[in-house]
Design an enzyme around this catalytic site. Structure first.
Site, short mmCIF file in Angstrom:
data_model
loop_
_atom_site.label_atom_id
_atom_site.label_comp_id
_atom_site.label_asym_id
_atom_site.label_seq_id
_atom_site.Cartn_x
_atom_site.Cartn_y
_atom_site.Cartn_z
CB SER A 408 -0.83 0.07 1.25
OG SER A 408 -1.82 -1.03 1.19
CB SER A 440 1.50 -4.84 10.62
OG SER A 440 1.45 -5.84 9.61
CD GLU A 523 -7.39 -20.91 -2.39
OE1 GLU A 523 -7.73 -20.74 -1.52
OE2 GLU A 523 -7.57 -20.70 -3.62
#
Length: 661
Positions: A408, A440, A523
């Site tokens: 981001s 983070s 997955e």
């Protein structure tokens, strides 16, 4: 996207919908308007011949030898086509009495006799639902709890059918109806409304499915809990989806000629018949305070038997090791990431994954959280070089390397294609310059996965490259960002002419957009925990200390939503076990999960009254209200992080519902 998950149930539903369409059900409903004496005998005769209402009865009793879940699948399909004439009452009566036939059923003392007007009673009533004929109330007497639960269970299946028709009708209309030269489904407001309909419909279906599943089980306490979840969720949910359908349809949906109002009438009528959602929610609170949680036991159909002994022995061996050695053992056995390919995992199929999870849980072994490594390493596994895999995968699994994500930017949050960080080609590698934000663990990370623009002259999605950045490199500055909690869990990261060698580019320059969306083909699947989530469990604790009736009902609704979120995960896992890709459940699970966590954390604070206004220190690790306020503030990030709720609804609208861009 219906109650039935297995191929057999999907075939049953498709067959019954085709049959129901041939009956001309809606036409019969319209023709019967104002005729209270019309009991839909022709349709009942066809349904009786098909044995629809007696599917759950033993064959010796004249039934189909099926289960309550089979019956729920059938009723959902028939409700989708608005089949009239007392199927619901007949199905309830058949299960309760053990005999087929045209039954009317009274669920509440002094309440209407469900479908009594089509079961031969002389006092048929003309009601809101034009497809039903109920009988006059019968005063006095006790209603057997099994009757009530069976009625709610099967009525929830009908509610699911109504919600599904309304969703499908709205979506199909939004694809073709044009305004201002475009299909209305391309407008974000309509896209979001349809996505919200899907969220609600999936919740209705999951709760209805679970109530029917538990009706066949021997655990009466679990059935009672599942029924109350269904009563709290399904009927108001079906009404909301029906109202939203009319909203999407616009003026045509408000006309008597369109069928939408017939489904709204059915939904409102079902909600009135089953009784108060708040009453069910209050019972859920009482049960939760008493320690009851929904525990879903999945039948693996014997596929687990060849795997169970080895998985149990491995889990017991790991739990017998010192705590400091357990992580390495999980890595060595492949049990930390069993869905990853060997040698780092087991390339485990869904059944094997579930068995390993079950045995680790039974042995008390907790997997460490890989955090950002859980996103970075799969990309390296699938697209990296052998040298990159050797360098990064095992150390990351062992916890020797900590990762952060540098995606981001201040001007490019969910819209990663608009990122501006530039990477310029130099001898032996690249020089990266720009700013990243909302990172983070960047303050302690060893490595970062980073997207940067390497070619400004090509379309946005094609000029992005995926880099592995050493966070100790010269030119990197990490600045903490203080959030609304008062803590700094995120960071902004500035890169000033940071050198990244060629061997830290994953795949080829320009492949970054594709890599950013990577998931392993096999997955991860996992069964949901019986726990309700941190804030919901805290709300239950507060309820145990005593709450008023309004507050107790609110806690129960939070319990219901958290339970539904878990059921969505279970249904996704069952699809995988059955060899199917994820359905809509997995796509809406984040949206509903965010709603659950945010609303429940806010509820916890509200339940403690005006004391919150005098709360001084707000700390994550504190006790009581201070920690509750921290959690309430912190969960505001959930509808922003990882793609905002609004962006995710756009994605759901386009990729799941097929609405135009």
């Amino acid at each position: 996207m219906s109650i039935g998950i297995t191929d057999e149930h999907q075939e049953l539903a498709a067959s019954l919908r085709k049959w129901a369409t041939s009956l001309g059900a809606v036409e019969a409903v319209r023709a019967a308007e104002g005729r209270v004496d019309e009991r839909f005998d022709d349709i009942w005769a066809a349904a009786e011949e098909m044995g629809v209402a007696a599917i759950a009865l033993p064959e010796a009793a004249g039934g189909g030898g099926g289960t309550v879940l089979d019956e729920a699948v059938a009723l959902e399909a028939c409700a989708y086509e608005l089949v009239p004439g007392g199927l619901l009452g007949a199905a309830i009566g058949a299960i309760v009495t053990g005999t087929p036939g045209r039954h009317g059923v009274q669920v509440h003392p002094g309440g209407l006799v469900w479908d009594g007007g089509t079961a031969g009673a002389a006092d048929a009533l003309d009601g809101l639902d034009l497809s039903a004929r109920h009988g006059a109330p019968v005063e006095g007497g006790e209603i057997d709890e099994r009757v009530r639960r069976t009625a709610v269970t099967l009525a929830a299946a009908e509610a699911s059918g109504v919600a599904r028709w309304c969703l499908d009708t709205a979506v199909e209309y939004a694809k073709v109806r044009e305004q201002f030269g475009k299909p209305i489904g391309s407008f974000q407001a309509i896209k979001h409304l349809c996505a919200e309909m899907l969220e609600t419909a999936e919740a209705v279906t999951a709760a209805a499915w679970d109530a029917a599943c538990t009706a066949d089980a021997a655990d009466d306490e679990q059935w009672a809990f599942a029924v109350d979840v269904a009563q709290a969720v399904c009927f108001s949910g079906a009404v909301e989806v029906a109202k939203a359908c009319i909203q999407v349809l616009g003026g045509i949906g408000f006309t008597y000629e369109h069928d939408a109002h017939l489904y709204l009438r059915r939904a409102v009528s079902l909600r009135a018949l089953v009784g108060s959602a708040d009453s069910a929610a209050t019972r859920l609170t009482e049960a939760a305070v008493g320690g009851v949680r929904r525990r879903v036991d999945v039948d693996l159909g014997g596929l687990d038997e060849p795997l169970r002994a080895e998985a149990r022995a491995t889990a017991e061996r790991i739990t017998g090791l010192p705590a400091a050695e357990q992580r390495a053992a999980l890595v060595e056995t492949g049990y930390l990431t069993p869905h990853w390919p060997a040698p780092y995992g087991l390339a485990a199929d869904p059944v094997t994954q579930v068995v390993i999870d079950q045995e680790l849980a039974r042995a008390g072994v907790a997997r460490p959280d890989l955090v950002i490594a859980g996103w970075a390493v799969p990309t390296i596994l699938q697209h990296g070089t052998d040298a990159q895999r050797e360098r990064f995968v095992r150390p990351s699994l062992l916890g020797e390397l900590t990762w952060c994500q540098l995606f981001s930017e201040p001007g490019a949050g969910s819209d990663l294609a608009s990122l501006r960080m530039r990477a310029e080609r130099v001898d032996g590698g690249w020089r990266l310059t720009g700013q990243k934000v909302w990172n983070s663990v960047a303050e302690r990370a060893d490595w970062g996965i980073c997207l940067a623009r390497t070619d400004p002259d090509v379309p946005q999605h094609q000029g992005i490259t995926y880099f592995l950045v050493d966070m100790r490199s010269p030119g990197i500055e990490v600045r903490p960002l203080r959030e609304i909690t008062g803590e700094a869990l995120f960071n902004e990261v500035f890169l000033d002419d940071v050198f990244v060698p060629d061997d830290c580019v994953v795949a080829e320059p320009g492949d970054g957009w594709r890599l950013a969306r990577t998931t392993l083909a096999n997955e991860r699947v996992a069964m949901a925990s019986a726990r309700l989530g941190k804030s919901v469990e805290r709300a239950v604790d507060l309820a145990g200390a005593g709450l008023g009736p309004v507050e107790a009902a609110r806690v129960g609704h939070a319990v219901a939503l958290a339970t539904v979120c878990g059921l969505l995960a279970v249904r996704t896992t069952l699809r995988a076990i059955g060899g199917h890709g994820p359905g809509a459940e997995s796509s809406v699970a984040k949206l509903l999960g965010v709603r659950s966590r945010q609303s429940s954390s806010e509820l916890v604070v509200e339940l403690q009254g005006d004391a919150v206004a005098a709360t001084g220190a707000i700390e994550r690790d504190a006790d009581g209200l201070a920690a509750d306020v921290w959690e309430m503030l912190n969960t505001r990030c959930l509808s922003i992080a990882g793609g905002t709720t609004q962006i995710l609804r756009n994605v759901v609208g386009e990729r799941i519902l097929g609405l135009p861009r």
